[in-house]
Structure formats: C-alpha cells, structure tokens
Design an enzyme around this catalytic site. Structure first.
Site, PDB file in Angstrom:
ATOM      1  N   CYS A 106       0.822  -1.214   0.000  1.00 53.61           N
ATOM      2  CA  CYS A 106       0.000   0.000   0.000  1.00 53.61           C
ATOM      3  C   CYS A 106       0.857   1.266   0.000  1.00 53.61           C
ATOM      4  O   CYS A 106       1.501   1.570  -0.998  1.00 53.61           O
ATOM      5  CB  CYS A 106      -0.987  -0.037   1.164  1.00 53.61           C
ATOM      6  N   HIS A 209      -3.875  -5.224   0.478  1.00 60.28           N
ATOM      7  CA  HIS A 209      -3.370  -5.595   1.809  1.00 60.28           C
ATOM      8  C   HIS A 209      -3.375  -7.114   2.000  1.00 60.28           C
ATOM      9  O   HIS A 209      -4.258  -7.651   2.678  1.00 60.28           O
ATOM     10  CB  HIS A 209      -4.205  -4.918   2.903  1.00 60.28           C
ATOM     11  N   GLU A 211      -1.615  -8.848   3.909  1.00 55.91           N
ATOM     12  CA  GLU A 211      -1.489  -9.222   5.333  1.00 55.91           C
ATOM     13  C   GLU A 211      -2.864  -9.350   5.979  1.00 55.91           C
ATOM     14  O   GLU A 211      -3.061 -10.166   6.876  1.00 55.91           O
ATOM     15  CB  GLU A 211      -0.593  -8.229   6.084  1.00 55.91           C
TER      16      GLU A 211
END
Ligand code: MN
Length: 239
Positions: A106, A209, A211
């Site tokens: 990001c 994202h 994660e």
C-alpha cells in the site's frame, strides 16, 4: 528454513509507534522473525539495523509528502508524517543497495515508486475519471475488486493466476513508474495495483493488503508472504 529477520516499518503519532498485528502475524506465519523499525536519526545505527535484517516489509499508512515527487499538495491530500517518510526512504535505499528482498504494501508500494523516481495520483477519486471504489467498506480481508496480473512477472510466478480478487484501502496510487520498476498488475480502471523491479531478485510492491487476507488463510496472500520469506532465506544462506 533459517528464520530470516524481517525489518518492518512502523506508523507513528506524537506518543506511539504502532502497526497492525496482521503484518507481524503474516511474517511469523511465513517463517520470518519480525524486527520492528522505529525512527532513528544516526546513520550508523540505521546501517547496523539494516545489516541485521535479511529483508524489508514496507507497511501501509498515511500519505507520503508529495514534495518527494515534485508536487504541491492537492486539497485531497491526507495526513503526512515527515519523520516516517524520512526513515522509510533511508531504510529502503540501504536494503536496495544491499540487494535484499523488499515487499512493499500500500503506502509502501507508493513510497518505493517515489524513491525510484516515480510519482503518484494524490487522490484517485478526483484525478481518475470513472475509477472504481478503492476504499472499500467491507471486512478487512474481503476482496472487493479484480486485478489483472502481467504474465511475465515475479507476481505471476508467485500467484500463478492472471486474475485475482483483492481487498482495497487506498485513495492514492502509483502514476508513472521509472526503470527498474515496471507495472505488474492493474485494476479494471487502470489503477496500478502492483509494481516490481526487473533488476533486483525480489522487489515487489502491492497496492492491496495481503497481510489482512493472509490471516484469513487466503491462498494468494499466503503465497506472497511465503515467497518473500523464501527469498530472504536465500539471502541468509548466501551471506
Ligand atoms: Mn485497489
């Protein structure tokens, strides 16, 4: 597996350094040992810290100061944190010089592009006509838009699919990229969703994202972190 040490950059306010659990968990899940990188001024301390790490995870966060890509601030620019810009640009440069793997997420992807001479759309909604919604109102790990992955790319080698769905939490995006970076994925509105270097063993930036998806056991997100940690493992073995 040598459990490589992975530097993770931090967000900060007046009182605290902080980062979402997901970044740390995703690194651990893939076999890396997280080392959280606070703001340091002393160049020798920064150098020493970088030497300890086999790879760098550049995390998400607020906007990068457009000064770094030669622009004045748009009215839609978000908050900027000058100290964070400074440390991340320095740390990025050192990892790059040492040819160590870098995964940038990001804001990290945007910062990497700026560091390598590129620029950003300061605000997608006001600068790109008929853009998709890139700031989703949905659960964190839930994918809301599709991306097209370029076949001859590191990203495709990792994911193994041309089209996947990803989550989206950004109001800025990469605009122009300079060599050695190239675009490896775009959304259907043309917004850049991934960039990578052609002259570096593992330098990959993604706009979504992973994660936040890997904690939900998303296959592609886990492949991304595993490949990153494996590349860091290789660095460890070659030293
Ligand atoms: Mn997006």
């Amino acid at each position: 597996m040598l459990y490589p040490i992975i530097g993770i950059t931090l967000d900060q306010d007046d009182q605290k350094f902080f980062i979402n659990h997901d970044y740390v968990q995703a690194v651990i899940q893939a076999g890396g040992i997280p080392l959280l990188i606070p703001f340091l001024r002393d160049p020798i301390m920064i150098q020493k810290m970088v030497e300890q790490c086999s790879g760098l995870l550049l995390t998400g966060g607020k906007d990068v100061d457009p000064f770094y890509y030669g622009e004045e601030p748009s009215p839609n620019l978000g908050e900027i944190i000058p100290e964070r810009d400074e440390i991340e640009l320095k740390v990025f440069e050192l990892f790059l010089q040492q040819n160590k793997p870098i995964l940038a997420i990001c804001r990290g992807c945007q910062l990497m592009n700026i560091a390598l001479g590129g620029d950003l759309y300061q605000d997608i909604a006001s600068q790109i006509s008929s853009a998709l919604n890139h700031d989703q109102h949905a659960p964190r790990g839930y994918p809301t838009h599709t991306i097209d992955i370029k076949k001859e790319s590191l990203l495709f080698d990792i994911i193994g699919e041309k089209k996947i769905r990803v989550n989206s939490y950004h109001h800025q995006s990469v605009k122009n990229v300079c060599p050695p970076l190239t675009i490896s994925a775009v959304a259907s509105d043309g917004v850049v969703e991934a960039v990578e270097s052609i002259s570096h063993p593992f330098l990959l930036g993604v706009q979504w994202h992973p994660e936040g998806m890997s904690v939900l056991q998303d296959k592609h997100a886990m492949q991304l972190f595993s490949s990153f940690i494996n590349a860091c493992d290789l660095v460890e073995k070659n030293y």
